[in-house]
Enzyme design. Structure first.
Site, PDB file in Angstrom:
ATOM      1  N   ALA A 163       0.828  -1.215   0.000  1.00  9.97           N
ATOM      2  CA  ALA A 163       0.000   0.000   0.000  1.00  9.97           C
ATOM      3  C   ALA A 163       0.856   1.256   0.000  1.00  9.97           C
ATOM      4  CB  ALA A 163      -0.915  -0.007   1.221  1.00  9.97           C
TER       5      ALA A 163
ATOM      6  N   ARG B 110      -4.114   8.046 -10.246  1.00  8.80           N
ATOM      7  CA  ARG B 110      -5.272   8.098 -11.152  1.00  8.80           C
ATOM      8  C   ARG B 110      -6.588   8.339 -10.422  1.00  8.80           C
ATOM      9  NH1 ARG B 110      -4.707   2.842 -14.620  1.00  8.80           N
ATOM     10  NH2 ARG B 110      -3.212   2.295 -12.999  1.00  8.80           N
TER      11      ARG B 110
ATOM     12  N   ALA C 127     -52.786  24.900  23.975  1.00  8.46           N
ATOM     13  CA  ALA C 127     -52.243  25.210  22.649  1.00  8.46           C
ATOM     14  C   ALA C 127     -51.457  26.511  22.714  1.00  8.46           C
ATOM     15  CB  ALA C 127     -53.376  25.327  21.637  1.00  8.46           C
TER      16      ALA C 127
ATOM     17  N   GLY D 166       9.269  -0.275  -6.948  1.00 11.85           N
ATOM     18  CA  GLY D 166       8.698  -1.479  -7.537  1.00 11.85           C
ATOM     19  C   GLY D 166       8.211  -2.467  -6.495  1.00 11.85           C
TER      20      GLY D 166
ATOM     21  N   SER E 291     -50.712  21.770  21.022  1.00  7.42           N
ATOM     22  CA  SER E 291     -50.076  22.077  19.745  1.00  7.42           C
ATOM     23  C   SER E 291     -49.281  23.370  19.833  1.00  7.42           C
ATOM     24  CB  SER E 291     -51.141  22.246  18.658  1.00  7.42           C
ATOM     25  OG  SER E 291     -51.783  21.018  18.455  1.00  7.42           O
TER      26      SER E 291
ATOM     27  N   ASP F 174      -5.822  -2.716  -2.696  1.00  7.06           N
ATOM     28  CA  ASP F 174      -6.910  -2.060  -3.429  1.00  7.06           C
ATOM     29  C   ASP F 174      -7.896  -3.024  -4.065  1.00  7.06           C
ATOM     30  OD1 ASP F 174      -5.312  -3.117  -5.383  1.00  7.06           O
ATOM     31  OD2 ASP F 174      -5.216  -1.304  -6.612  1.00  7.06           O
TER      32      ASP F 174
END
Ligand code: UD1
Ligand code: CA
Length: 499
Positions: free
Chosen positions: A11, A17, A429, A82, A411, A109
């Site tokens: 990794a 890309r 209310a 590499g 309410s 990946d």
């Protein structure tokens, strides 16, 4: 596993890309990072050691890997020279403790990789007593991959990289997946002998195939029957393709395990989600993170749950929720927004256009309509009236509200926290609750209603509003006048009777 097993995960590469500030292997798919999926598969084969080679953004990538696999060995590859060089760095990191048995090399990946495949690959490698085994794949478009070269007997001779291959060799459809197995002794001895005289000027791990052949050792390749598992994502298009395939597999597995999914194409389920038998998922639903859903619950349509717990038989419709617990047989939605710390009791209700946060709502308690409930505790069996705001924020700090058991609030209330409303209390209310309400009390805060007669006609003269008011008043006066006339007539009619 018969022999000691070490797994090296590569990794260190930049993943340019992806065109991202985030390293390739850290990109999420199915609720985990790509490398998180790979590490899960690797852990499933229970290796003695896992070595991760990190390079680009090594602090971030290293910390992420350590969080997932605390006893991982991190090997730092300063410069990406590499894959052969990367594995050498990994083996150097283990030099002190020594390595025997089998070493598997994988890349970070390939999110669809399964532990069973690694296990079978290692077993085959060991049974055939090979120095090198290559997990190969037959692909429709081999461009970019290392090709497997076989001799007339079909034995593997070498792996030739795209840039070093002849036109004929490029026709070969069998490719190196990037997952290889080595005899540890051979690997340690041969790694320093890899050269970099090739098109990329890199140390190719794949050169070990030829080196083993030259030493008269056994080499083999076996094509995986499910090439998706070794498919890597190099850019975001490939990431989306792998994500879709991963999801297809996860959804498919849940259906085989007894979950009804009405529309698999619009259903997204992360890898770590757990569903019980007879759960039903309706179209447009995302179940993310560590979400757990109990049996007979129905989720969706158009619902996103992240790190939520849903009880048996609950119903969650067109809802967005995170870190919320929804009780058994409870109902949520449509159009509800449950933020972290929401806990809805059994048979409770969070209804349409209700937002909740840090809110513990008791069994059988209901917040049915158009409300905000933040930093609150609501007792069992209580009903909160439509359009209620728990005003938890005074502009500086957040405060808590508690509402007792079996309360009934009216309410369009505002509860100005910190505040407590007692068990069995009620509010009228439009109440603005600024002081604690004792148990059983009815709280009202608005004064008696007053009327300023003719206000619209005076203050809004010339408007449609004033005209409507004027004509209604005139009509009422006319009606009253007529009623008065009738009353007068009838009193005259009754006159003689009374006399
Ligand atoms: C490599 C293989 C190729 C195979 C392909 C599969 C070699 C030489 N080639 O090619 O045969 O078909 O993978 O995808 O091995 N990495 C490091 N350090 C490095 C170089 C690479 O950690 O110095 C890591 C990368 O982050 C990546 C993996 O190794 O995860 C593969 O490297 P990459 O450069 O992508 O190799 P490919 O050219 O794809
Ligand atoms: Ca690659």
């Amino acid at each position: 596993m018969s022999r000691e097993l070490t797994v090296v995960v590569l990794a260190a590469g930049g993943g340019t890309r992806m065109r991202s500030k985030t390293m390739k292997v850290l990109h999420p798919v199915g609720g985990r990072s790509m490398i998180g999926h790979v590490l899960k598969a690797v852990e499933a084969v229970e290796p003695r050691r896992i070595v991760a080679v990190v390079g680009h953004q090594r602090e971030t990538v290293g910390a992420h890997i350590q969080a997932l696999v605390p006893d991982v060995v991190l090997a730092v590859q300063e410069e990406q020279r590499g894959t052969g060089h990367a594995v050498r760095v990994a083996m150097d990191a283990l030099a002190a403790e020594g390595t025997t048995g089998t070493v598997i090399v994988a890349t970070g990946d390939t999110p669809l990789l399964r532990g069973e495949s690694l296990r079978a690959f290692a077993a085959e490698h060991e049974a055939a007593q090979r120095a090198v085994s290559v997990l190969s794949a037959i692909v429709a478009d081999p461009f970019g991959y290392g090709r497997i070269l076989r001799d007339h007997e079909g034995d593997v001779e070498a792996i030739i990289e795209e840039k070093d291959a002849t036109i004929d060799q490029r026709e070969i459809a069998e490719i190196n997946s990037g997952i290889l197995a080595f005899d540890a002794e051979f690997l340690i001895e041969a790694l320093p002998r890899i050269g970099n005289d090739n098109a990329k000027g890199e140390y190719y791990l794949t050169d070990l195939v030829q080196l083993a052949r030259d030493a008269g050792l056994t080499v083999g390749a076996h094509a995986i029957d499910d090439p998706w598992q070794t498919e890597g994502a190099n850019d975001r298009e490939e990431l989306a393709q792998l994500g879709a395939e991963l999801n297809r597999r996860i959804v498919g597995q849940w259906m085989r395990d007894g979950v009804t999914v009405m529309d698999p194409a619009t259903t997204w389920i992360d890898a770590d989600v757990v569903l019980a038998q007879d759960v039903t998922i309706l179209p447009g639903t995302q179940l993310l993170g560590a979400t757990v859903v109990a049996e007979d619950a129905v989720i969706g349509p158009d619902t996103t749950l992240k790190d939520c717990e849903v009880g048996a038989g609950a119903r969650v419709v067109r809802t967005q929720a995170e870190l919320a617990v929804i009780g058994a047989e409870a109902t949520v939605g449509p159009f509800s927004y449950l933020r972290p710390g929401t806990q809805l009791g059994a048979r409770g209700k969070i209804g349409g256009f209700v937002e909740t946060k840090n809110a513990v709502i008791g069994d059988d308690a209901k917040v049915p309509h158009l409300s905000y409930v933040g930093d609150a505790e609501i007792g069992e069996g209580t009903n909160i009236g439509a359009g209620t705001i728990f005003a938890n924020y005074d502009g500086v700090a957040k405060h808590r509200t508690t509402v007792g058991r079996h309360a009934r609030t009216g309410s369009h209330n505002t509860f100005v926290a910190p505040i407590a409303i007692g068990d069995g209390a009620a509010t009228g209310a439009g109440t603005v609750v600024r002081r604690d309400v004792p148990p059983g009390a009815l709280a009202v805060s608005s004064g008696p209603q007053r009327h300023l007669e003719g206000w619209a006609q005076r203050k809004r003269a010339g408007t449609a509003q004033a005209a409507a008011a004027a004509s209604a008043v005139a009509a009422a006066e006319a009606a009253a006048q007529q009623a008065g006339d009738v009353a007068e007539d009838s009193s005259q009619d009754r006159g003689p009777d009374l006399g």
